[in-house]
Design a protein around this motif. Structure first.
Motif, PDB file in Angstrom:
ATOM      1  N   ASP B  62     -11.902   9.806  -2.366  1.00 22.07           N
ATOM      2  CA  ASP B  62     -11.944   8.415  -2.828  1.00 22.07           C
ATOM      3  C   ASP B  62     -11.394   8.401  -4.244  1.00 22.07           C
ATOM      4  O   ASP B  62     -11.809   9.211  -5.083  1.00 22.07           O
ATOM      5  CB  ASP B  62     -13.401   7.932  -2.817  1.00 22.07           C
ATOM      6  N   GLN B  63     -10.435   7.525  -4.508  1.00 15.30           N
ATOM      7  CA  GLN B  63      -9.860   7.480  -5.846  1.00 15.30           C
ATOM      8  C   GLN B  63      -9.290   6.095  -6.134  1.00 15.30           C
ATOM      9  O   GLN B  63      -8.988   5.340  -5.223  1.00 15.30           O
ATOM     10  CB  GLN B  63      -8.746   8.522  -5.988  1.00 15.30           C
ATOM     11  N   TRP B  64      -9.165   5.790  -7.419  1.00 16.15           N
ATOM     12  CA  TRP B  64      -8.581   4.521  -7.824  1.00 16.15           C
ATOM     13  C   TRP B  64      -7.078   4.539  -7.597  1.00 16.15           C
ATOM     14  O   TRP B  64      -6.425   5.540  -7.885  1.00 16.15           O
ATOM     15  CB  TRP B  64      -8.865   4.263  -9.315  1.00 16.15           C
ATOM     16  N   ARG B  65      -6.558   3.440  -7.064  1.00 17.46           N
ATOM     17  CA  ARG B  65      -5.115   3.293  -6.883  1.00 17.46           C
ATOM     18  C   ARG B  65      -4.670   2.033  -7.613  1.00 17.46           C
ATOM     19  O   ARG B  65      -4.873   0.913  -7.129  1.00 17.46           O
ATOM     20  CB  ARG B  65      -4.775   3.186  -5.392  1.00 17.46           C
ATOM     21  N   GLN B  66      -4.078   2.204  -8.773  1.00 19.24           N
ATOM     22  CA  GLN B  66      -3.714   1.057  -9.592  1.00 19.24           C
ATOM     23  C   GLN B  66      -2.734   0.111  -8.880  1.00 19.24           C
ATOM     24  O   GLN B  66      -2.872  -1.103  -9.013  1.00 19.24           O
ATOM     25  CB  GLN B  66      -3.166   1.526 -10.948  1.00 19.24           C
ATOM     26  N   PRO B  67      -1.768   0.606  -8.074  1.00 12.12           N
ATOM     27  CA  PRO B  67      -0.908  -0.359  -7.373  1.00 12.12           C
ATOM     28  C   PRO B  67      -1.690  -1.289  -6.449  1.00 12.12           C
ATOM     29  O   PRO B  67      -1.302  -2.436  -6.245  1.00 12.12           O
ATOM     30  CB  PRO B  67       0.052   0.534  -6.565  1.00 12.12           C
ATOM     31  N   MET B  68      -2.816  -0.791  -5.891  1.00  7.46           N
ATOM     32  CA  MET B  68      -3.671  -1.609  -5.006  1.00  7.46           C
ATOM     33  C   MET B  68      -4.711  -2.401  -5.781  1.00  7.46           C
ATOM     34  O   MET B  68      -5.352  -3.274  -5.213  1.00  7.46           O
ATOM     35  CB  MET B  68      -4.479  -0.718  -4.061  1.00  7.46           C
ATOM     36  N   ARG B  69      -4.940  -2.019  -7.033  1.00  7.15           N
ATOM     37  CA  ARG B  69      -5.998  -2.623  -7.857  1.00  7.15           C
ATOM     38  C   ARG B  69      -7.384  -2.370  -7.266  1.00  7.15           C
ATOM     39  O   ARG B  69      -8.293  -3.191  -7.374  1.00  7.15           O
ATOM     40  CB  ARG B  69      -5.804  -4.141  -7.995  1.00  7.15           C
ATOM     41  N   LYS B  70      -7.544  -1.235  -6.589  1.00  5.54           N
ATOM     42  CA  LYS B  70      -8.849  -0.909  -6.006  1.00  5.54           C
ATOM     43  C   LYS B  70      -8.913   0.576  -5.677  1.00  5.54           C
ATOM     44  O   LYS B  70      -7.904   1.283  -5.760  1.00  5.54           O
ATOM     45  CB  LYS B  70      -9.115  -1.746  -4.748  1.00  5.54           C
ATOM     46  N   ALA B  71     -10.102   1.034  -5.284  1.00  2.00           N
ATOM     47  CA  ALA B  71     -10.265   2.414  -4.834  1.00  2.00           C
ATOM     48  C   ALA B  71      -9.816   2.526  -3.383  1.00  2.00           C
ATOM     49  O   ALA B  71      -9.832   1.545  -2.633  1.00  2.00           O
ATOM     50  CB  ALA B  71     -11.717   2.846  -4.982  1.00  2.00           C
ATOM     51  N   LEU B 145     -11.758  11.660  -8.829  1.00  2.00           N
ATOM     52  CA  LEU B 145     -11.927  11.446  -7.395  1.00  2.00           C
ATOM     53  C   LEU B 145     -13.243  12.022  -6.890  1.00  2.00           C
ATOM     54  O   LEU B 145     -13.908  12.819  -7.567  1.00  2.00           O
ATOM     55  CB  LEU B 145     -10.731  12.016  -6.621  1.00  2.00           C
ATOM     56  N   CYS B 165      -6.743   2.498   3.820  1.00  2.00           N
ATOM     57  CA  CYS B 165      -5.678   1.497   3.959  1.00  2.00           C
ATOM     58  C   CYS B 165      -4.329   2.055   3.514  1.00  2.00           C
ATOM     59  O   CYS B 165      -3.496   1.296   3.002  1.00  2.00           O
ATOM     60  CB  CYS B 165      -6.013   0.239   3.180  1.00  2.00           C
ATOM     61  N   ASP B 166      -4.088   3.344   3.706  1.00  2.00           N
ATOM     62  CA  ASP B 166      -2.749   3.848   3.388  1.00  2.00           C
ATOM     63  C   ASP B 166      -2.166   4.572   4.594  1.00  2.00           C
ATOM     64  O   ASP B 166      -2.901   5.116   5.439  1.00  2.00           O
ATOM     65  CB  ASP B 166      -2.772   4.746   2.146  1.00  2.00           C
TER      66      ASP B 166
END
Lengths: 183, 183
Positions: B62-71, B145, B165-166
């Motif tokens: 689990d990690q933050w994804r800035q392009p998604m603006r969410k984890a 993470l 969601c990837d």
């Protein structure tokens, strides 16, 4: 654990026709700052097309992909234009690329294609009840493609030879394998 | 049909740490010209990790994804650094992200993540014979993470809720489903 990144600043880098690029400064969970390079894209759709008349073949399009410097055999797909709902885009691309219409579109996946650096979202549909379109929509002026219908065995060979080499198309093939395994 | 595009000119737009952006002018099969916006990326790897001790669970981070603006809950993955072979990158990321080593890595897919605008290539591995690493490699300073192990049912729920969601992670789950269907 809270590992949210807090947006501190956005710097516009590039505004293209297909993509925009920004640099974002974020605050990390430990209070330090980092730079994130982000490609913005309006999103896309793709379709797993297996016709009732020929359920042992998947419908693909062969087209040039300049980022790859070669042609690529892919499931029908396309960008969402401004104001479009994804299902509308899917029906439009189905018409433009393979000249088919579907009685039903089932959404089978939604995903970010490359979450490390891009916000592109892809919605993947299973197109069912396919028949030739009554009215052909105009094709993109800069898009040249050729439709092919492959059996699972031929598709597996195309993966092995590298003719099929993009994520959404592999997903389409794997979804088809899962469907067939379910019987 | 020959639908090759011929490269006429390349214009450098942006040189970042993770991506470069170029505009390419190409000659189309009909002799006309078109512009292609291309993101260059050094490529990445991802790993489907299912341990012998717990074959009913998949290992995710689990990690933050800035392009998604969410984890985002994803299979272990990472960028190929200059000079690395993909399998080396895979073993390094397996150590850095989930502190495991594998007796064997099987290449299960190779694909472009977003062939319309990016040249990013992803190699997907099945990691087998997993055990804790003897020596922990340092983690990236800007990467936070958390490791999670999910059953297939939990993973399906995470897809439904949007935590997963990837594309590469959905591919990992679908590959696991195909493996299980084969028995």
């Amino acid at each position: 654990m809270n590992f949210d990144e807090k947006l501190l600043a956005t710097k516009a880098i590039y505004q293209g026709r297909i993509i925009n690029v920004v640099e974002e400064t974020v605050e990390l969970p430990n209070g330090q700052q980092a730079q994130r390079e982000i490609v913005r894209h309006q999103g896309a759709v793709a379709l797993v097309c297996i016709s009732d008349e020929d359920p042992q073949r998947i419908i693909l399009v062969d087209q040039w992909r300049q980022p790859m410097r070669k042609a690529s055999l892919e499931i029908p797909a396309g960008k969402i234009e401004a104001g479009e709902q994804p299902e509308y885009t899917a029906r439009r691309e189905l018409n433009e690329e393979v000249r088919l219409q579907a009685t039903s579109l089932k959404k089978i996946a939604f995903f970010y294609t490359s979450p490390g650096f891009a916000d592109e979202q892809m919605t993947l549909y299973l197109a069912q009840g396919l028949k030739p379109v009554e009215k052909k929509l105009p094709q993109d002026a800069d898009e040249f493609l050729q439709v092919e219908k492959l059996s699972m065995e031929q598709a597996d060979q195309a993966v092995a030879s590298g003719r099929i080499c993009d994520g959404k198309t592999l997903m389409g093939l794997w979804y088809w394998k899962i469907l067939q395994a379910k019987g």
